[in-house]
Design a protein around this motif. Structure first.
Motif, PDB file in Angstrom:
ATOM      1  N   GLN A  17       0.833  -1.202   0.000  1.00  0.00           N
ATOM      2  CA  GLN A  17       0.000   0.000   0.000  1.00  0.00           C
ATOM      3  C   GLN A  17       0.871   1.257   0.000  1.00  0.00           C
ATOM      4  O   GLN A  17       0.600   2.218  -0.727  1.00  0.00           O
ATOM      5  N   GLY A  18       1.929   1.265   0.782  1.00  0.00           N
ATOM      6  CA  GLY A  18       2.838   2.415   0.809  1.00  0.00           C
ATOM      7  C   GLY A  18       3.506   2.648  -0.531  1.00  0.00           C
ATOM      8  O   GLY A  18       3.642   3.786  -0.986  1.00  0.00           O
ATOM      9  N   ARG A  19       3.909   1.554  -1.162  1.00  0.00           N
ATOM     10  CA  ARG A  19       4.547   1.683  -2.475  1.00  0.00           C
ATOM     11  C   ARG A  19       3.557   2.205  -3.511  1.00  0.00           C
ATOM     12  O   ARG A  19       3.906   3.019  -4.372  1.00  0.00           O
ATOM     13  N   LEU A  20       2.311   1.764  -3.429  1.00  0.00           N
ATOM     14  CA  LEU A  20       1.295   2.255  -4.363  1.00  0.00           C
ATOM     15  C   LEU A  20       1.008   3.740  -4.140  1.00  0.00           C
ATOM     16  O   LEU A  20       0.783   4.487  -5.106  1.00  0.00           O
ATOM     17  N   ASP A  21       1.022   4.169  -2.899  1.00  0.00           N
ATOM     18  CA  ASP A  21       0.823   5.593  -2.605  1.00  0.00           C
ATOM     19  C   ASP A  21       1.930   6.436  -3.231  1.00  0.00           C
ATOM     20  O   ASP A  21       1.670   7.492  -3.819  1.00  0.00           O
ATOM     21  N   LYS A  22       3.168   5.967  -3.114  1.00  0.00           N
ATOM     22  CA  LYS A  22       4.290   6.689  -3.729  1.00  0.00           C
ATOM     23  C   LYS A  22       4.157   6.716  -5.243  1.00  0.00           C
ATOM     24  O   LYS A  22       4.437   7.726  -5.890  1.00  0.00           O
TER      25      LYS A  22
END
Length: 69
Positions: A17-22
């Motif tokens: 999820q964090g990588r997708l946000d970035k």
């Protein structure tokens, strides 16, 4: 694969999820840059159109002046 627990899956999903946000933030920046580039291209096209218009008027004036000379 028997060692996979819900906690481990949850941690992997959180990092994903964090990588997708970035990735979404990066896409947003790229989109804004493309909009800016598009605006500059429109301005260049308008400038070119104006230059051609001025050259056309100068050609018309020269055609009227040349017979007098």
């Amino acid at each position: 694969m028997g060692d996979v627990t819900n906690g481990l899956l949850y941690e992997v999903l959180k990092s994903t999820q964090g990588r997708l946000d970035k990735l979404e933030a990066g896409q947003s920046e790229i989109r804004q840059e493309l909009i800016s580039i598009r605006g500059h291209m429109v301005a260049i096209q308008q400038d070119t159109h104006n230059i051609y218009g001025m050259l056309g008027r100068h050609d018309d004036r020269l055609e009227r002046i040349e017979p007098r000379l």
